[in-house]
Design a protein around this motif. Sequence first.
Motif, mmCIF file in Angstrom:
data_model
loop_
_atom_site.group_PDB
_atom_site.id
_atom_site.type_symbol
_atom_site.label_atom_id
_atom_site.label_comp_id
_atom_site.label_asym_id
_atom_site.label_seq_id
_atom_site.Cartn_x
_atom_site.Cartn_y
_atom_site.Cartn_z
ATOM 1 N N MET A 1 0.835 -1.174 0.000
ATOM 2 C CA MET A 1 0.000 0.000 0.000
ATOM 3 C C MET A 1 0.882 1.241 0.000
ATOM 4 S SD MET A 1 -3.249 0.699 2.392
ATOM 5 C CE MET A 1 -2.794 1.836 3.662
ATOM 6 N N ALA A 2 0.505 2.229 -0.743
ATOM 7 C CA ALA A 2 1.291 3.456 -0.884
ATOM 8 C C ALA A 2 1.266 4.274 0.405
ATOM 9 C CB ALA A 2 0.749 4.284 -2.032
ATOM 10 N N LEU A 3 2.383 4.947 0.657
ATOM 11 C CA LEU A 3 2.481 5.816 1.824
ATOM 12 C C LEU A 3 1.680 7.090 1.620
ATOM 13 C CD1 LEU A 3 6.281 5.735 2.669
ATOM 14 C CD2 LEU A 3 4.433 4.891 4.081
ATOM 15 N N LYS A 4 1.329 7.702 2.716
ATOM 16 C CA LYS A 4 0.685 9.011 2.699
ATOM 17 C C LYS A 4 1.659 10.008 3.325
ATOM 18 C CE LYS A 4 -4.002 7.248 2.980
ATOM 19 N NZ LYS A 4 -3.847 5.829 3.178
ATOM 20 N N GLU A 5 1.556 11.253 2.934
ATOM 21 C CA GLU A 5 2.459 12.293 3.444
ATOM 22 C C GLU A 5 2.417 12.379 4.971
ATOM 23 O OE1 GLU A 5 5.339 15.104 3.401
ATOM 24 O OE2 GLU A 5 4.606 14.112 1.595
ATOM 25 N N LEU A 6 1.245 12.239 5.556
ATOM 26 C CA LEU A 6 1.137 12.312 7.023
ATOM 27 C C LEU A 6 1.841 11.147 7.703
ATOM 28 C CD1 LEU A 6 -2.530 13.564 7.538
ATOM 29 C CD2 LEU A 6 -0.406 14.824 7.886
ATOM 30 N N GLU A 7 1.797 9.961 7.098
ATOM 31 C CA GLU A 7 2.506 8.808 7.667
ATOM 32 C C GLU A 7 4.007 9.070 7.690
ATOM 33 O OE1 GLU A 7 -0.087 4.904 6.513
ATOM 34 O OE2 GLU A 7 0.988 5.900 4.884
ATOM 35 N N THR A 21 7.291 1.171 3.667
ATOM 36 C CA THR A 21 7.370 0.907 2.232
ATOM 37 C C THR A 21 6.308 1.677 1.465
ATOM 38 O OG1 THR A 21 5.970 -1.043 2.444
ATOM 39 C CG2 THR A 21 8.331 -1.388 2.608
ATOM 40 N N ASP A 22 6.701 2.101 0.258
ATOM 41 C CA ASP A 22 5.784 2.801 -0.629
ATOM 42 C C ASP A 22 5.438 1.943 -1.842
ATOM 43 O OD1 ASP A 22 4.319 5.247 -1.311
ATOM 44 O OD2 ASP A 22 5.707 5.350 -3.000
ATOM 45 N N GLY A 23 6.230 0.964 -2.124
ATOM 46 C CA GLY A 23 5.995 0.078 -3.256
ATOM 47 C C GLY A 23 7.046 0.245 -4.332
ATOM 48 N N GLU A 24 7.199 -0.784 -5.157
ATOM 49 C CA GLU A 24 8.151 -0.809 -6.270
ATOM 50 C C GLU A 24 9.572 -0.536 -5.796
ATOM 51 O OE1 GLU A 24 6.972 1.273 -9.828
ATOM 52 O OE2 GLU A 24 4.869 1.128 -9.231
ATOM 53 N N GLY A 25 9.917 -0.986 -4.600
ATOM 54 C CA GLY A 25 11.269 -0.866 -4.079
ATOM 55 C C GLY A 25 11.547 0.379 -3.255
ATOM 56 N N LEU A 26 10.670 1.366 -3.295
ATOM 57 C CA LEU A 26 10.892 2.619 -2.567
ATOM 58 C C LEU A 26 10.427 2.471 -1.120
ATOM 59 C CD1 LEU A 26 11.674 5.669 -2.679
ATOM 60 C CD2 LEU A 26 9.283 6.114 -3.218
ATOM 61 N N TYR A 27 11.275 2.931 -0.194
ATOM 62 C CA TYR A 27 10.885 2.928 1.219
ATOM 63 C C TYR A 27 11.569 4.064 1.962
ATOM 64 C CZ TYR A 27 15.301 0.430 2.117
ATOM 65 O OH TYR A 27 16.624 0.073 2.200
ATOM 66 N N LEU A 28 10.996 4.383 3.109
ATOM 67 C CA LEU A 28 11.564 5.388 4.001
ATOM 68 C C LEU A 28 12.198 4.654 5.168
ATOM 69 C CD1 LEU A 28 11.684 8.525 4.585
ATOM 70 C CD2 LEU A 28 9.779 8.114 6.131
ATOM 71 N N LEU A 29 13.490 4.851 5.361
ATOM 72 C CA LEU A 29 14.201 4.244 6.475
ATOM 73 C C LEU A 29 14.185 5.228 7.637
ATOM 74 C CD1 LEU A 29 16.017 1.914 7.528
ATOM 75 C CD2 LEU A 29 17.962 3.243 6.689
ATOM 76 N N LEU A 61 7.909 13.148 -0.378
ATOM 77 C CA LEU A 61 7.362 11.893 -0.877
ATOM 78 C C LEU A 61 7.160 11.963 -2.386
ATOM 79 C CD1 LEU A 61 6.104 9.086 -0.522
ATOM 80 C CD2 LEU A 61 3.980 10.209 0.158
ATOM 81 N N ALA A 62 6.632 13.076 -2.869
ATOM 82 C CA ALA A 62 6.395 13.237 -4.314
ATOM 83 C C ALA A 62 7.706 13.210 -5.089
ATOM 84 C CB ALA A 62 5.643 14.538 -4.575
ATOM 85 N N GLU A 63 8.737 13.879 -4.573
ATOM 86 C CA GLU A 63 10.035 13.897 -5.237
ATOM 87 C C GLU A 63 10.667 12.505 -5.239
ATOM 88 O OE1 GLU A 63 13.372 15.095 -7.273
ATOM 89 O OE2 GLU A 63 11.541 16.237 -6.969
ATOM 90 N N ALA A 64 10.540 11.778 -4.140
ATOM 91 C CA ALA A 64 11.075 10.414 -4.078
ATOM 92 C C ALA A 64 10.381 9.517 -5.099
ATOM 93 C CB ALA A 64 10.908 9.853 -2.668
#
Length: 116
Positions: A1-7, A21-29, A61-64
């Motif tokens: 499931m995609a991340l939200k800016e507030l999360e 995780t945001d999906g397709e390999g992208l995540y926030l550590l 998040l949008a830039e990432a």
Amino acid sequence: MALKELEVRYATTRAKDYKLTDGEGLYLLVRPNGSKLWRMKYRYGGKEKLLSFGAYPAVSLAEARLRRAKVKVVLGEGGDPGASNRPRAQMTFEEAARKWHGHRLNALDAGMLRGC
């Protein structure tokens, strides 16, 4: 499931690193010291690789997600996105040694002038 800016904004620190995780390999550590770093896992040549996109909030998040899309394009064309991000300095050992010696010599000369 995609991340939200507030999360992303309100992700709290824990005792150990964890990923959102945001999906397709992208995540926030999220690190214990409070830093939030954008990372992306991908496979190239049968090996798993990792890209860093920067720290949140400097990279939103949008830039990432835009950077993830660019990486996917490069992968689709058969290229390695990690190789194109690193400038390779072609310096021989001799050149590095001479450069170091030149800096060291200047520091020593400055010390001699001060009477050290």
